[in-house]
Design a protein around this motif. Structure first.
Motif, PDB file in Angstrom:
ATOM      1  N   ASP A 138       0.718  -1.075  -0.199  1.00  0.00           N
ATOM      2  CA  ASP A 138       0.337  -0.127  -0.167  1.00  0.00           C
ATOM      3  C   ASP A 138       0.902   1.081  -0.054  1.00  0.00           C
ATOM      4  O   ASP A 138       2.208   1.292   0.067  1.00  0.00           O
ATOM      5  CB  ASP A 138      -1.023   0.008   1.140  1.00  0.00           C
ATOM      6  CG  ASP A 138      -0.351  -0.068   2.562  1.00  0.00           C
ATOM      7  OD1 ASP A 138       0.818   0.730   2.750  1.00  0.00           O
ATOM      8  OD2 ASP A 138      -1.002  -0.621   3.620  1.00  0.00           O
ATOM      9  N   ARG A 139       0.274   2.174  -0.177  1.00  0.00           N
ATOM     10  CA  ARG A 139       1.062   3.584  -0.348  1.00  0.00           C
ATOM     11  C   ARG A 139       1.173   4.544   0.814  1.00  0.00           C
ATOM     12  O   ARG A 139       1.628   5.634   0.941  1.00  0.00           O
ATOM     13  CB  ARG A 139       0.097   4.473  -1.255  1.00  0.00           C
ATOM     14  CG  ARG A 139       0.102   3.806  -2.828  1.00  0.00           C
ATOM     15  CD  ARG A 139      -0.338   4.848  -3.908  1.00  0.00           C
ATOM     16  NE  ARG A 139      -1.366   5.514  -3.369  1.00  0.00           N
ATOM     17  CZ  ARG A 139      -2.320   6.162  -4.487  1.00  0.00           C
ATOM     18  NH1 ARG A 139      -1.908   6.096  -5.642  1.00  0.00           N
ATOM     19  NH2 ARG A 139      -3.232   6.885  -3.959  1.00  0.00           N
ATOM     20  N   ILE A 140       0.812   4.056   1.914  1.00  0.00           N
ATOM     21  CA  ILE A 140       0.843   4.489   3.323  1.00  0.00           C
ATOM     22  C   ILE A 140       2.320   4.481   3.713  1.00  0.00           C
ATOM     23  O   ILE A 140       3.327   3.749   3.619  1.00  0.00           O
ATOM     24  CB  ILE A 140       0.164   3.970   4.496  1.00  0.00           C
ATOM     25  CG1 ILE A 140      -1.257   4.072   4.109  1.00  0.00           C
ATOM     26  CG2 ILE A 140       0.568   4.604   5.792  1.00  0.00           C
ATOM     27  CD1 ILE A 140      -2.168   3.249   5.236  1.00  0.00           C
ATOM     28  N   ILE A 141       2.793   5.611   4.074  1.00  0.00           N
ATOM     29  CA  ILE A 141       4.390   6.077   4.431  1.00  0.00           C
ATOM     30  C   ILE A 141       4.671   5.229   5.571  1.00  0.00           C
ATOM     31  O   ILE A 141       3.997   5.546   6.698  1.00  0.00           O
ATOM     32  CB  ILE A 141       4.697   7.528   4.487  1.00  0.00           C
ATOM     33  CG1 ILE A 141       4.255   8.266   3.117  1.00  0.00           C
ATOM     34  CG2 ILE A 141       6.187   7.564   4.839  1.00  0.00           C
ATOM     35  CD1 ILE A 141       4.505   9.803   3.255  1.00  0.00           C
ATOM     36  N   ASN A 281       3.761   6.124  -6.316  1.00  0.00           N
ATOM     37  CA  ASN A 281       2.525   6.344  -5.336  1.00  0.00           C
ATOM     38  C   ASN A 281       1.479   6.888  -6.404  1.00  0.00           C
ATOM     39  O   ASN A 281       0.184   7.479  -5.893  1.00  0.00           O
ATOM     40  CB  ASN A 281       2.715   7.409  -4.300  1.00  0.00           C
ATOM     41  CG  ASN A 281       3.359   6.858  -3.188  1.00  0.00           C
ATOM     42  OD1 ASN A 281       3.402   5.791  -3.064  1.00  0.00           O
ATOM     43  ND2 ASN A 281       4.114   7.771  -2.240  1.00  0.00           N
ATOM     44  N   GLU A 282       1.747   7.375  -7.840  1.00  0.00           N
ATOM     45  CA  GLU A 282       0.608   7.692  -8.621  1.00  0.00           C
ATOM     46  C   GLU A 282      -0.124   6.298  -8.785  1.00  0.00           C
ATOM     47  O   GLU A 282      -1.107   6.407  -9.383  1.00  0.00           O
ATOM     48  CB  GLU A 282       1.391   8.048  -9.888  1.00  0.00           C
ATOM     49  CG  GLU A 282       2.173   9.326  -9.721  1.00  0.00           C
ATOM     50  CD  GLU A 282       2.863   9.810 -10.895  1.00  0.00           C
ATOM     51  OE1 GLU A 282       2.293   9.370 -12.242  1.00  0.00           O
ATOM     52  OE2 GLU A 282       3.927  10.641 -11.018  1.00  0.00           O
ATOM     53  N   ALA A 283       0.372   5.236  -8.623  1.00  0.00           N
ATOM     54  CA  ALA A 283      -0.378   3.882  -9.075  1.00  0.00           C
ATOM     55  C   ALA A 283      -1.854   3.757  -8.264  1.00  0.00           C
ATOM     56  O   ALA A 283      -1.880   4.328  -7.057  1.00  0.00           O
ATOM     57  CB  ALA A 283       0.406   2.794  -8.779  1.00  0.00           C
ATOM     58  N   GLY A 289      -9.192  -3.626  -0.183  1.00  0.00           N
ATOM     59  CA  GLY A 289     -10.249  -2.638  -0.089  1.00  0.00           C
ATOM     60  C   GLY A 289     -10.355  -1.395  -0.655  1.00  0.00           C
ATOM     61  O   GLY A 289      -9.924  -1.201  -1.741  1.00  0.00           O
ATOM     62  N   ASN A 290     -10.494  -0.357   0.303  1.00  0.00           N
ATOM     63  CA  ASN A 290     -10.573   1.043  -0.451  1.00  0.00           C
ATOM     64  C   ASN A 290      -9.020   1.520  -0.586  1.00  0.00           C
ATOM     65  O   ASN A 290      -9.007   2.812  -0.536  1.00  0.00           O
ATOM     66  CB  ASN A 290     -11.293   1.895   0.528  1.00  0.00           C
ATOM     67  CG  ASN A 290     -12.796   1.405   0.543  1.00  0.00           C
ATOM     68  OD1 ASN A 290     -13.190   1.176  -0.726  1.00  0.00           O
ATOM     69  ND2 ASN A 290     -13.699   1.697   1.434  1.00  0.00           N
ATOM     70  N   LEU A 291      -8.088   0.999  -0.227  1.00  0.00           N
ATOM     71  CA  LEU A 291      -6.722   1.682   0.001  1.00  0.00           C
ATOM     72  C   LEU A 291      -6.020   1.233  -1.249  1.00  0.00           C
ATOM     73  O   LEU A 291      -5.826  -0.018  -1.691  1.00  0.00           O
ATOM     74  CB  LEU A 291      -6.089   1.310   1.147  1.00  0.00           C
ATOM     75  CG  LEU A 291      -4.567   1.378   1.527  1.00  0.00           C
ATOM     76  CD1 LEU A 291      -4.532   2.857   1.894  1.00  0.00           C
ATOM     77  CD2 LEU A 291      -3.924   0.481   2.456  1.00  0.00           C
ATOM     78  N   SER A 292      -5.550   2.202  -1.781  1.00  0.00           N
ATOM     79  CA  SER A 292      -4.735   1.871  -3.069  1.00  0.00           C
ATOM     80  C   SER A 292      -3.384   1.424  -2.711  1.00  0.00           C
ATOM     81  O   SER A 292      -2.635   1.629  -1.887  1.00  0.00           O
ATOM     82  CB  SER A 292      -4.741   3.479  -3.939  1.00  0.00           C
ATOM     83  OG  SER A 292      -5.834   3.800  -4.534  1.00  0.00           O
ATOM     84  N   SER A 293      -3.033   0.958  -3.820  1.00  0.00           N
ATOM     85  CA  SER A 293      -1.706   0.125  -3.763  1.00  0.00           C
ATOM     86  C   SER A 293      -1.031   0.247  -5.001  1.00  0.00           C
ATOM     87  O   SER A 293      -1.419   0.938  -5.938  1.00  0.00           O
ATOM     88  CB  SER A 293      -1.949  -1.521  -3.625  1.00  0.00           C
ATOM     89  OG  SER A 293      -2.906  -1.915  -2.742  1.00  0.00           O
ATOM     90  N   LYS A 294       0.461   0.057  -4.827  1.00  0.00           N
ATOM     91  CA  LYS A 294       1.379   0.271  -5.929  1.00  0.00           C
ATOM     92  C   LYS A 294       2.272  -1.108  -5.901  1.00  0.00           C
ATOM     93  O   LYS A 294       2.335  -1.914  -5.083  1.00  0.00           O
ATOM     94  CB  LYS A 294       2.306   1.275  -5.942  1.00  0.00           C
ATOM     95  CG  LYS A 294       3.084   1.273  -4.567  1.00  0.00           C
ATOM     96  CD  LYS A 294       3.998   2.666  -4.421  1.00  0.00           C
ATOM     97  CE  LYS A 294       5.041   2.174  -3.203  1.00  0.00           C
ATOM     98  NZ  LYS A 294       6.028   3.547  -3.073  1.00  0.00           N
ATOM     99  N   LEU A 295       2.840  -1.088  -7.354  1.00  0.00           N
ATOM    100  CA  LEU A 295       3.643  -2.147  -7.398  1.00  0.00           C
ATOM    101  C   LEU A 295       4.880  -2.082  -6.793  1.00  0.00           C
ATOM    102  O   LEU A 295       5.353  -1.036  -6.678  1.00  0.00           O
ATOM    103  CB  LEU A 295       3.894  -2.563  -8.987  1.00  0.00           C
ATOM    104  CG  LEU A 295       2.832  -3.557  -9.672  1.00  0.00           C
ATOM    105  CD1 LEU A 295       3.128  -3.380 -11.207  1.00  0.00           C
ATOM    106  CD2 LEU A 295       3.177  -4.908  -9.301  1.00  0.00           C
TER     107      LEU A 295
END
Length: 364
Positions: A138-141, A281-283, A289-295
């Motif tokens: 996920d994209r959370i820092i 983080n643009e991914a 769920g509702n949390l965007s993820s990146k490769l």
């Protein structure tokens, strides 16, 4: 012979998918011009198809544009589902963190990609083995919310277990010189087989092509031998998705006995092809769920072995009592390229520069 990989779509979308496959291979071929190479763009397209199932917004658009995926994700999944019946493809999904995978996504990849399948080690010794590992997070820092990080690790194995149609007699395997450049040769173990082969010379390639079928005859190893020892690079630019007709001829095939293993990083090449935003983080991938993820990263572990084993002995000639001309000799004693394919799909592609080099890696 067995293969494990991460390695294209047919019908109207095949043009873009084939172009993606060729472009990806050419990047590797350029980087490995002086090294042995085996890669599976087909497996990579399967990995990206699973990514597409969770992609939203611009991420979905980039995958759709580059690989020619249909707007309808189910249709894309169904195409890859059909390949599960042609080659053994196993997908595993593992995740860690506070959030499980989205139920919708997990259900979809289980149904169409059989992602809940357990990979059972095959007792047959592999000839080619490719495993592609890839991960999402996920994209959370991390420094702000370290306990909220969720990760998913995907593992895609393509396994083919199939010996040659006709075996090479081990008694005929002998040491010979392999010319890796105009001024340098190395000793290798060269296998020999006298048989009727499908083969032809192509002036546009400046190379001879020989087909070595597997026992099931569903797939073949196509071998490309350039006229010149330094002609490999120019030839490889022209052999993507090769499907030209071949003639039959009695011949002696001399082929190096090979055994390699190495690790390829796929991510950097995908970034060069325009998928760089999928790793930032643009991914926008909806895995948790509702949390965007990146490769995160994509790797291929590769194992290749070519040896004598076949399903049958070479049949005796039906012209035993008839005078015959001397057979043609196809000696792969200089750098050559190869494809492993059926009539419509290329599963693996690579080249051999120096058969004497062994670069074994941990394939687990």
């Amino acid at each position: 012979m067995r293969y494990i990989f991460y390695w294209i779509l047919v019908s109207a979308t095949s043009t873009l998918a084939d172009k993606f496959s060729d472009n990806l291979y050419q990047l590797f071929a350029k980087d490995f011009r002086n090294e042995n190479l085996l890669v599976s763009p087909f497996s990579v397209s399967g990995v990206l198809a699973m990514c597409y199932m969770a992609a939203e917004g611009e991420s979905a658009k980039k995958l759709k544009t580059l690989l020619g995926f249909s707007e309808d994700k189910i249709k894309v999944a169904e195409k890859y589902q059909k390949w599960l019946g042609k080659v053994k493809m196993d997908y595993q999904v593992n995740y860690e963190g506070s959030r499980p995978l989205s139920p919708n996504y997990e259900s979809l990849v289980k149904e169409y990609f059989k992602a809940d399948s357990n990979i059972v080690p095959n007792r047959t010794e592999p000839v080619i083995k490719i495993t592609t590992y890839w991960k999402f997070h996920d994209r959370i820092i991390k420094r702000i919310l370290p306990k909220e990080i969720s990760k998913a690790l995907f593992k895609n194995n393509i396994t083919l277990t199939d010996p040659w149609q006709y075996e090479f007699d081990a008694k005929n395997t002998k040491q010979a010189d392999f010319k890796i450049s105009e001024n340098k040769t190395v000793p290798v173990q060269m296998m020999h087989q006298r048989n009727v082969f499908r083969a032809a010379y192509f002036s546009d390639l400046q190379a001879t092509v020989v087909e070595l079928p597997f026992h099931s005859r569903q797939m073949s190893l196509l071998l490309f031998l350039p006229n010149k020892v330094d002609g490999l690079w120019e030839m490889e630019k022209k052999i993507s998705d090769f499907s030209e007709p071949l003639n039959t001829a009695e011949a002696i095939l001399a082929l190096p006995k090979l055994r390699y293993g190495w690790r390829l990083r796929i991510s950097e090449r995908l970034e060069e092809l325009g998928l760089g935003p999928l790793f930032t983080n643009e991914a926008d991938f909806n895995l948790f769920g509702n949390l965007s993820s990146k490769l995160g990263d994509i790797f291929q572990n590769v194992f290749l072995e070519l040896k004598e084993k076949g399903a049958q002995s070479v049949p005796p000639s039906s012209q035993k009592d008839t005078p015959r001309s001397a057979p043609v000799v196809f000696s792969f004693n200089r750098p050559f390229a190869f494809l492993i394919k059926d009539e419509s799909t290329t599963y693996f592609q690579g080249h051999v520069i120096d058969p004497s080099k062994i670069n074994q890696v941990n394939m687990e």
